[in-house]
Write an enzyme that holds these catalytic residues in place. Structure first.
Site, PDB file in Angstrom:
ATOM      1  N   HIS A  48       0.829  -1.223   0.000  1.00 55.45           N
ATOM      2  CA  HIS A  48       0.000   0.000   0.000  1.00 55.45           C
ATOM      3  C   HIS A  48       0.861   1.270   0.000  1.00 55.45           C
ATOM      4  CE1 HIS A  48      -2.929   3.022   1.088  1.00 55.45           C
ATOM      5  NE2 HIS A  48      -2.354   3.188   2.273  1.00 55.45           N
ATOM      6  N   HIS A  72       4.339   6.740   5.474  1.00 57.20           N
ATOM      7  CA  HIS A  72       3.237   7.481   6.085  1.00 57.20           C
ATOM      8  C   HIS A  72       2.501   6.722   7.184  1.00 57.20           C
ATOM      9  CE1 HIS A  72       0.690   5.339   3.037  1.00 57.20           C
ATOM     10  NE2 HIS A  72      -0.264   5.487   3.942  1.00 57.20           N
ATOM     11  N   GLU A  76       2.247   5.266  13.086  1.00 56.52           N
ATOM     12  CA  GLU A  76       0.980   4.775  13.648  1.00 56.52           C
ATOM     13  C   GLU A  76       0.963   3.260  13.824  1.00 56.52           C
ATOM     14  OE1 GLU A  76      -3.823   5.154  12.816  1.00 56.52           O
ATOM     15  OE2 GLU A  76      -2.414   5.439  11.167  1.00 56.52           O
ATOM     16  N   ASP A  77       1.543   2.512  12.869  1.00 58.52           N
ATOM     17  CA  ASP A  77       1.359   1.057  12.837  1.00 58.52           C
ATOM     18  C   ASP A  77       2.583   0.242  13.223  1.00 58.52           C
ATOM     19  OD1 ASP A  77      -1.216   1.532  11.992  1.00 58.52           O
ATOM     20  OD2 ASP A  77      -0.773   1.273   9.866  1.00 58.52           O
ATOM     21  N   ASP A 139      -3.392   8.510  -0.507  1.00 54.24           N
ATOM     22  CA  ASP A 139      -3.624   7.347   0.354  1.00 54.24           C
ATOM     23  C   ASP A 139      -5.089   6.913   0.277  1.00 54.24           C
ATOM     24  OD1 ASP A 139      -3.279   5.515   2.676  1.00 54.24           O
ATOM     25  OD2 ASP A 139      -4.393   7.056   3.758  1.00 54.24           O
ATOM     26  N   ASP A 259     -25.133  16.603 -22.890  1.00 54.81           N
ATOM     27  CA  ASP A 259     -23.682  16.791 -22.818  1.00 54.81           C
ATOM     28  C   ASP A 259     -23.028  15.719 -21.947  1.00 54.81           C
ATOM     29  OD1 ASP A 259     -25.051  17.853 -20.709  1.00 54.81           O
ATOM     30  OD2 ASP A 259     -23.661  19.497 -20.365  1.00 54.81           O
TER      31      ASP A 259
END
Length: 711
Positions: A48, A72, A76-77, A139, A259
């Site tokens: 990812h 990124h 956090e992970d 993301d 259109d």
């Protein structure tokens, strides 16, 4: 999966001077940190971040942004920290990764209050470095492309959040391609049946008409060649969500939409843009009202292009966008074009917007919002707006959202000018302040020093900036009035106990009651949030408890009067239960009860001894209170009868009716209506206002019978 070599090759294609070693180290570090983690699809998680970085290379972004994309999620992970990233990759990258991490923690799809609070955090995070939101948007784009692996509930939540927030934000930043894709990916989750039906219609149309896009593209190329213009022409069918939105807005079926194809002409110079426009209009008929020139009047995000819609081959309407190649780069990248590289250096596109200036424009009108709901309203108004361009008398251009009024125009120039607005002239003609402005109009604002913002302006204004400024001014004005009234009510209550309402006493009471200072407490008293008696009870409970207080007769409608006192509702304001009220004593005539916002109260400002703090007794209201309503209605058969029926349906009685103005096209009349309380009156006014033949309805507050004042 994208490899480090793939990524470096893509960056090198537009930036030969890239720091390949930095990207390679970030790639290896991210893969190591996420080792063992998997996505819901079963793929290694690091696929990812690698794909997000790859998508950002399509926007030709700098090394720091690419490295941020790779890293990124590590804070956090994983066990990675800000300080470790700073040591390994530098402070710039560490701060960008930290910014993306903070954005990820903001849950935007929640209750409105929470959403507004988090929206504020999002904009404040963006204001530090716009590259943070570029990474976050990309993301989200990759997550939406792979959303099928999430649970159904999560798919719906993420799609709604994307449709409501991230897609409009991408559009506001000028990244229209991303907005359209995010919308369409969300549409596929939120309404798959509708999307599939449109795709099927496209398939049928192709079978019946052949490749219309190829034929129209060839027609345009031939016409440009005829006039000697060297330009590239591209055509495409519009995305399913764009078609669906048009069908919903116009309330028509797919077959009646014209259109559904869009074409783009890219030229070398601005002069060629207008030459191409001339060639297109000479060959095909212009559709009235469908022409916009964003070249001479660019959007605030740097977007420049000429838009026109013409009746093309077989009478089919087609939209044509004409721009230079430089303009196209900004149209594709939006604000992100500021960081674009070409041949190892910043592209230097003269149309790219300075992100700092763009953010300043976006945030300056939000950061002063006094509450989260107001902030959310302002943000949504700005993000979903189209634009019109008007001129000051000196010829300066003012950009406003579609539907803006002279009030918005005045506040866009300066808050002080907005506050003092009394009238406006558009193209030299005097117009009402609620007039909707159109492209190219010249607007002159007429001001007066004594003018202050009016409550009705909030409904007239359309921009977040104007609405916020009006609310702040009115809130400040109301607070000043509440403090003044609260001081007089407190003085009266203190005097009854033989005490003085000193600043020290008020400050002490404020602290005991949880207010910041004495003025906050006085404002609360004046706004009827607390009573002056409750303040004395906090300070001297034994005096208030021992002092005989006249009990209110259970049948009485008003609390705060001696049971034997005579009172009447002041005819100038006709207060009803539920409104903040105050009494004015009159020698020999008892007490007149006024609404706190009654215009006549100013007459008694220098007579504070006559003021009495009153409130309505809960559940002990009179059966009905007469209120005079002024309305303007169409002079057509049956209109007045229908209005009377609407009022009757709200269980309100009409006791009198009189016409004050009769014209060939409208009537203005006064109607006395008997209502139970403020909410009942509000329901009646809303019911009447919704009728299409009612131009205006409001409460009538002009004194018909003078309030007796003793000699």
């Amino acid at each position: 999966m994208t490899t480090a070599d793939d990524l470096i090759a893509r960056v090198r294609a537009y930036n030969p001077r890239t720091d390949a070693a930095l990207i390679e180290r970030a790639f290896a570090y991210g893969a190591r940190m996420h080792e063992g983690q998997t996505r819901r699809s079963g793929e290694p998680y690091f696929t990812h971040p690698a794909e997000v970085a790859s998508l950002l290379t399509e926007q030709r972004l700098d090394d720091a942004t690419i490295v941020t994309a790779l890293l990124h999620d590590v804070i956090e992970d994983t066990r990675a920290s800000f300080f470790e990233l700073e040591r390994l990759f530098g402070r710039e990258v560490a701060e960008l990764v930290d910014g993306v991490t903070k954005l990820t923690k903001i849950q935007l799809a929640s209750s409105e209050t929470k959403q507004a609070e988090n929206f504020r955090k999002l904009f404040m995070a963006m204001s530090k470095d716009l590259r943070v939101i570029l990474v976050k948007l990309t993301d989200r784009l990759h997550n939406m492309r792979t959303i099928r692996h999430m649970t159904p509930d999560k798919q719906i939540q993420k799609s709604r959040e994307t449709m409501d927030i991230y897609a409009p934000l991408a559009g506001r930043m000028g990244m229209q391609w991303m907005r359209e894709e995010l919308e369409d990916l969300s549409f596929a989750v939120l309404n798959p049946e509708a999307r599939n039906s449109i795709l099927k219609r496209y398939a049928v149309l192709r079978r019946e008409s052949g490749d219309v896009i190829e034929r129209i593209t060839a027609d345009i190329e031939a016409e440009l060649a005829r006039v000697g213009l060297d330009a590239a022409v591209f055509g495409r069918a519009k995305r399913p969500f764009s078609i669906w939105r048009k069908m919903e807005e116009k309330k028509v079926g797919f077959s009646r939409l014209s259109d559904i194809y869009g074409f783009r002409i890219l030229t070398d110079t601005e002069g060629d843009c207008y030459a191409a426009l001339g060639a297109v209009h000479q060959r095909w008929r212009l559709v009235p009202g469908r022409f916009k020139d964003y070249v001479s009047q660019p959007k605030s995000n740097g977007y420049r292009s000429i838009h026109t819609t013409v009746s093309g081959r077989d009478g089919k309407r087609v939209e044509v966008q004409i721009r230079t190649r430089e303009m196209h780069e900004v149209a594709e990248g939006g604000v992100a074009a500021h960081w674009s590289y070409r041949d190892g250096v910043r592209s230097g596109n003269r149309f790219a917007v300075d992100p700092a200036e763009w953010l300043r424009q976006m945030t300056e009108r939000f950061e002063e919002a006094s509450d989260h709901a107001e902030f959310l309203e302002a943000v949504k108004l700005e993000m979903y707006s189209d634009q019109v361009f008007c001129f000051t008398p000196k010829g300066d251009v003012v950009k406003l959202p579609k539907g803006a009024t002279p009030i918005d125009f005045a506040y866009a120039i300066h808050t002080r000018l907005g506050h003092r607005t009394v009238a406006a002239k558009v193209d030299g003609m005097r117009v009402p302040l609620w007039t909707r402005l159109k492209n190219g109009q010249s607007v002159e604002v007429v001001t007066a020093e004594a003018q202050t913002p009016q409550a009705t302006w909030i409904d007239i204004a359309t921009t977040g900036r104007a609405k916020s400024a009006i609310r702040r001014a009115m809130k400040a004005e109301r607070r000043t009035g509440h403090v003044r009234l609260g001081r007089e009510l407190a003085r009266t209550a203190f005097t009854h106990l033989g005490k003085r309402a000193t600043d020290k006493a008020l400050t002490t009471a404020a602290r005991m009651m949880g207010y910041d200072d004495g003025d906050d407490l006085l404002a609360a008293i004046g706004a009827s949030e607390v009573t002056a008696r409750s303040v004395t009870q906090i300070l001297w409970p034994e005096l208030v408890r021992d002092r005989p207080v006249a009990d209110v007769d259970p049948a009485a409608a008003i609390v705060g009067l001696d049971p034997r006192a005579r009172y009447d509702r002041a005819p100038c304001c006709q207060p009803v239960p539920g409104e903040r009220i105050v009494g004015i004593t009159h020698a020999g005539h008892g007490v007149s009860v006024h609404a706190i916002d009654c215009p006549r109260m100013v007459e008694f400002e220098d007579q504070p001894s006559r003021w009495v703090d009153l409130q309505w007794s809960p559940g002990r209201h009179a059966a009905a209170s007469a209120v005079t309503v002024e309305m303007t209605i169409s002079n057509d058969a049956g209109v007045l009868g229908r209005i009377c029926t609407l009022i009757g349906e709200q269980n309100a009685n009409i006791s009198d009716l009189r016409f004050v103005d009769r014209k060939p096209d409208f009537f203005r009349l006064l109607m006395d209506i008997e209502v139970r309380d403020r909410e009942h009156l509000r329901a009646v006014l809303i019911a009447v206002e919704t009728d299409s033949d009612v131009a205006e309805v409001e409460r009538h507050r002009v004194a018909a019978t003078p309030v007796p004042v003793p000699a």
